[in-house]
Design an enzyme around this catalytic site. Structure first.
Site, PDB file in Angstrom:
ATOM      1  N   ASN A  60      36.651   6.468 -40.960  1.00  0.00           N
ATOM      2  CA  ASN A  60      36.710   7.948 -40.147  1.00  0.00           C
ATOM      3  C   ASN A  60      37.499   8.882 -40.936  1.00  0.00           C
ATOM      4  OD1 ASN A  60      38.925   5.983 -39.519  1.00  0.00           O
ATOM      5  ND2 ASN A  60      39.077   7.328 -37.611  1.00  0.00           N
ATOM      6  N   GLU A  62      38.821  12.654 -40.387  1.00  0.00           N
ATOM      7  CA  GLU A  62      39.128  13.559 -39.549  1.00  0.00           C
ATOM      8  C   GLU A  62      39.372  15.011 -39.873  1.00  0.00           C
ATOM      9  OE1 GLU A  62      42.128  11.786 -36.843  1.00  0.00           O
ATOM     10  OE2 GLU A  62      40.719  10.375 -35.995  1.00  0.00           O
ATOM     11  N   CYS A  71      32.771   9.681 -38.081  1.00  0.00           N
ATOM     12  CA  CYS A  71      33.173   8.340 -37.742  1.00  0.00           C
ATOM     13  C   CYS A  71      32.849   7.499 -39.126  1.00  0.00           C
ATOM     14  CB  CYS A  71      32.269   7.751 -36.795  1.00  0.00           C
ATOM     15  SG  CYS A  71      32.576   8.441 -34.795  1.00  0.00           S
ATOM     16  N   GLU A  73      31.271   4.440 -39.036  1.00  0.00           N
ATOM     17  CA  GLU A  73      29.891   4.009 -39.299  1.00  0.00           C
ATOM     18  C   GLU A  73      28.821   5.159 -39.780  1.00  0.00           C
ATOM     19  OE1 GLU A  73      31.981   4.062 -36.589  1.00  0.00           O
ATOM     20  OE2 GLU A  73      31.416   3.097 -34.837  1.00  0.00           O
ATOM     21  N   CYS A 112      26.991   8.003 -33.236  1.00  0.00           N
ATOM     22  CA  CYS A 112      26.908   6.588 -34.164  1.00  0.00           C
ATOM     23  C   CYS A 112      25.919   5.821 -33.642  1.00  0.00           C
ATOM     24  CB  CYS A 112      28.143   6.007 -34.413  1.00  0.00           C
ATOM     25  SG  CYS A 112      29.594   6.761 -35.395  1.00  0.00           S
TER      26      CYS A 112
HETATM   27  N1  THU Z   1      35.652   6.742 -34.410  1.00  0.00           N
HETATM   28  C1  THU Z   1      35.035   6.159 -35.305  1.00  0.00           C
HETATM   29  O1  THU Z   1      35.195   6.120 -36.545  1.00  0.00           O
HETATM   30  N2  THU Z   1      33.942   5.330 -35.047  1.00  0.00           N
HETATM   31  C2  THU Z   1      33.604   4.999 -33.467  1.00  0.00           C
HETATM   32  O2  THU Z   1      32.722   4.455 -33.332  1.00  0.00           O
HETATM   33  C3  THU Z   1      34.609   5.604 -32.586  1.00  0.00           C
HETATM   34  C4  THU Z   1      35.538   6.416 -33.134  1.00  0.00           C
HETATM   35  C5  THU Z   1      36.811   7.491 -34.968  1.00  0.00           C
HETATM   36  C6  THU Z   1      36.505   8.987 -34.641  1.00  0.00           C
HETATM   37  C7  THU Z   1      38.057   9.374 -34.563  1.00  0.00           C
HETATM   38  O3  THU Z   1      38.473   9.495 -35.869  1.00  0.00           O
HETATM   39  C8  THU Z   1      38.819   8.206 -34.123  1.00  0.00           C
HETATM   40  O4  THU Z   1      38.094   7.178 -34.268  1.00  0.00           O
HETATM   41  C9  THU Z   1      39.123   8.520 -32.817  1.00  0.00           C
HETATM   42  O5  THU Z   1      38.140   8.760 -31.691  1.00  0.00           O
END
Ligand code: THU
Length: 155
Positions: A60, A62, A71, A73, A112
């Site tokens: 992920n 941010e 995210c 995925e 995702c």
């Molecule tokens: N996140 C993912 O990378 N994949 C998911 O399917 C759920 C959430 C990340 C997004 C954000 O950076 C952090 O987790 C908290 O939501």
């Protein structure tokens, strides 16, 4: 008329996973170390196995403007699509760590799931593994996590 939908999945221990699945999990764990998650401190790693044997990973990423981040995925699947546009995905594994350590179960977010769906319809359905430290959920068809999906057939 009442109707029902059923999802079937395997609930596994690591000893039930294949060598290839374990290798994919290690790649996802490695990818999670490279997450850029200063805001949530929730590090997610995803690893995609392609039909040509390549493993593509993502984490992920941010952003101070929260919705601009993405995210793990989607990072992995979009990278796979960009680098190997004609190679089907065979499986995708997801792992995550919060400040206390590995989370027992990481379900993919709704956006995702939509991208998993698109990848499945672009190529073919693929395997999805949601891997915690102890238990792993394995779905043979990733589309089962998004019932009533909007896809190209809906247009
Ligand atoms: N996140 C993912 O990378 N994949 C998911 O399917 C759920 C959430 C990340 C997004 C954000 O950076 C952090 O987790 C908290 O939501």
């Amino acid at each position: 008329m009442k109707k029902e939908l059923h999802i079937s999945y395997d609930l596994l221990r690591h000893s039930d996973l294949t060598e290839e699945e374990l290798r994919l999990e290690q790649a996802a764990i490695q990818a999670a170390q490279d997450a850029y998650a200063p805001y949530s401190k929730f590090n997610v790693g995803a690893a995609v196995l392609l039909e040509n044997g390549e493993i593509v990973t993502g984490s992920n990423q941010e952003n101070a403007a929260y919705p601009s981040g993405t995210c793990a995925e989607r990072t992995a699947l979009f990278y796979a699509g960009a680098k190997y546009p004609n190679v089907p995905v065979v499986s995708l594994i997801i792992v995550a760590f919060n400040e206390a350590g590995r989370v027992p179960f990481i379900p993919p977010c709704g956006s995702c799931r939509q991208v998993l769906m698109e990848t499945a319809s672009r190529f073919k359905p693929f395997k999805l593994l949601l891997a915690g430290a102890d238990e792993v959920i394995r779905l043979d068809d990733c589309r089962s996590v998004l019932p009533f999906a909007f896809d190209k057939e809906s247009l």
